[in-house]
Design a protein around this motif. Structure first.
Motif, mmCIF file in Angstrom:
data_model
loop_
_atom_site.group_PDB
_atom_site.id
_atom_site.type_symbol
_atom_site.label_atom_id
_atom_site.label_comp_id
_atom_site.label_asym_id
_atom_site.label_seq_id
_atom_site.Cartn_x
_atom_site.Cartn_y
_atom_site.Cartn_z
ATOM 1 N N LYS A 160 0.861 -1.043 -0.270
ATOM 2 C CA LYS A 160 -0.249 0.588 -0.138
ATOM 3 C C LYS A 160 0.948 0.758 0.425
ATOM 4 C CE LYS A 160 -4.044 -1.588 2.553
ATOM 5 N NZ LYS A 160 -2.870 -3.002 3.016
ATOM 6 N N THR A 163 2.818 2.639 -4.591
ATOM 7 C CA THR A 163 1.432 2.272 -5.798
ATOM 8 C C THR A 163 1.867 3.476 -6.143
ATOM 9 O OG1 THR A 163 0.773 4.240 -4.855
ATOM 10 C CG2 THR A 163 0.245 1.769 -3.755
ATOM 11 N N MET A 287 4.659 -7.624 -6.406
ATOM 12 C CA MET A 287 4.029 -6.615 -6.413
ATOM 13 C C MET A 287 4.087 -6.331 -7.859
ATOM 14 S SD MET A 287 5.026 -3.801 -3.633
ATOM 15 C CE MET A 287 6.303 -3.844 -3.106
ATOM 16 N N PRO A 290 5.184 -0.179 -10.280
ATOM 17 C CA PRO A 290 4.257 0.712 -9.551
ATOM 18 C C PRO A 290 4.188 1.958 -11.013
ATOM 19 C CG PRO A 290 5.214 1.750 -8.087
ATOM 20 C CD PRO A 290 6.080 -0.843 -8.624
ATOM 21 N N ASP A 295 -0.352 -2.759 -11.462
ATOM 22 C CA ASP A 295 -0.604 -3.348 -9.580
ATOM 23 C C ASP A 295 -0.372 -4.610 -10.625
ATOM 24 O OD1 ASP A 295 -2.684 -3.409 -11.552
ATOM 25 O OD2 ASP A 295 -4.072 -2.334 -9.399
#
Length: 418
Positions: A160, A163, A287, A290, A295
């Motif tokens: 979080k 991003t 992940m 970004p 995402d």
């Protein structure tokens, strides 16, 4: 991989899944794979490049014979000589019934030999965007998938907080101030630039079309907004992390495993090295890079099964039946996951014991939450011969800006695409 061929580490942990075609549902499958009433089909041959699955593939062919009475002759894996031998066999009209091809330029080279598999039962189970296609036709079924992105230490990083460019840069600056390395690239060509530059290509509306225009000099990275932002990501990495020209893959993963590095730009294959460290003391995740708010992790297929359309009709029928059995029978699905060690690229195959990074790739694949391996369509050798040297100059030249880096990449591309 093509893409992965140049990286032995990546090759070592490629994940892939198979195919089949004949029966419709599980009840049909049981009838075709064990009953004395199984249809007698013509003997077929199979040729593929992955040495590491050669023995379990031969064992699977034996199981298929026991269950159905039908024969698949598995030709010895040729390793690095595979493409040369395949091309010679096909040109001589002595090609195998089923063979494997990489995604991208390699697949394009042989596309005149592919049978249309669109209407085969197994085709509907191929994960979103993972089938090998010729136009709208499904012509190949993926061995399996693998993926890459930002592999992170869950004790140190919360996705979080990473991003976009601003939060990515802030995170790297925070770790630098704490005396830790926020992100590590390493000096090997694919781990330095080949993988991370995939993201701005993959975010184009038509990645392959963009690459074609780049090859012709009709567009430039320096004039394209995703690459302009990519250059700023690279500036942030250059300013706030250990110089990747001082890092090799082994030390990159070692520093990550021991908590000295918070993130590495790597793929699911890297867990093979992490597990050698035993209990890490933290959980790992993966992940997206970004860029432009992306995402989704990059997931692709290193190799695909195809059926030779030059074989006779009975052989093509038998090839489809074998692929269907491999991708729908209990024995076939078990072999793909447990023996071949592939991350399934089929929605009807479950994988219960994947490592944490492979699990992320598997879930993203099933959900269709992925960006493609656009670098599969790069001109052959351009990453190692052209893009990597340009990137080395960027990290070794203290004063080179991101804008100048893009200009250097454009020049390197023009040279490599000739």
């Amino acid at each position: 991989m093509k893409l992965v061929k140049n990286v032995s580490v990546l090759l070592a942990a490629t994940a892939v899944v198979g195919m089949l075609a004949a029966c419709g549902n599980d009840n049909d499958n049981k009838g075709a794979s064990g009953s004395s009433g199984a249809e007698k089909l013509k003997k077929i041959s199979l040729f593929q490049s992955k040495v590491e699955i050669a023995e379990p593939l031969e064992a699977l062919a034996e199981t298929y014979k026991k269950e159905t009475g039908n024969e698949v002759e598995v030709w010895g894996s040729a390793g690095d000589a595979y493409m040369t031998q395949l091309q010679a066999k096909l040109a001589a009209g002595e090609g195998p019934t089923i063979f494997s091809v990489g995604t991208g330029a390699e697949a394009e080279k042989f596309k005149s030999y592919y049978a249309d598999l669109s209407n085969e039962a197994f085709a509907k189970n191929i994960a979103p965007d993972m089938a090998l296609k010729d136009g709208d036709k499904v012509v190949g079924v993926p061995y399996g998938v693998e993926g890459f992105g930002l592999v992170y230490n869950k004790n140190m990083v919360d996705p979080k907080d990473v991003t976009d460019l601003a939060s990515f840069t802030k995170t790297l600056e925070k770790f630098k101030a704490e005396g830790k390395n926020g992100l590590s690239l390493s000096q090997e060509a694919y781990f330095l630039i080949g993988h991370i530059i995939n993201t701005p290509f993959a975010l184009q509306s038509d990645p392959q079309g963009f690459i074609d225009k780049l090859n012709k000099g009709e567009v430039k990275m320096a004039d394209t907004k995703e690459f302009q932002e990519f250059a700023k990501f690279m500036e942030a990495i250059k300013a706030n992390t250990v110089n990747p020209m001082e890092v090799k893959y082994d030390s990159q993963m070692g520093d990550f495993a021991t908590g000295k590095t918070a993130m590495v730009h790597q793929g699911n294959w890297s867990y093979g090295m992490l597990k050698d460290y035993g209990d890490l003391g933290f959980d790992v995740g993966m992940m997206a890079l970004p860029l432009s708010g992306n995402d989704k992790i990059a997931v692709g297929v290193a190799s695909n099964w195809v059926v030779n359309n030059k074989a006779d009709a009975d052989q093509i029928k038998a090839a489809s039946a074998f692929l269907n059995w491999m991708f729908t029978s209990d024995a076939g699905k078990k072999a793909i996951v447990d023996e071949f060690k592939f991350i399934p690229a089929m929605t009807n195959i479950e994988a219960a014991n994947l490592d944490p990074l492979s699990q992320v790739v598997f879930e993203a694949t099933k959900a269709g939450k992925t960006i493609p391996w656009a670098n599969s369509y790069f001109p052959q050798g351009i990453i190692v011969n052209d893009l990597a040297p340009a990137t080395q100059d960027f990290f070794l030249s203290k004063d080179m800006t991101g804008e100048q880096f893009l200009q250097k990449l454009d020049a390197a591309w023009a040279k490599g695409a000739k």
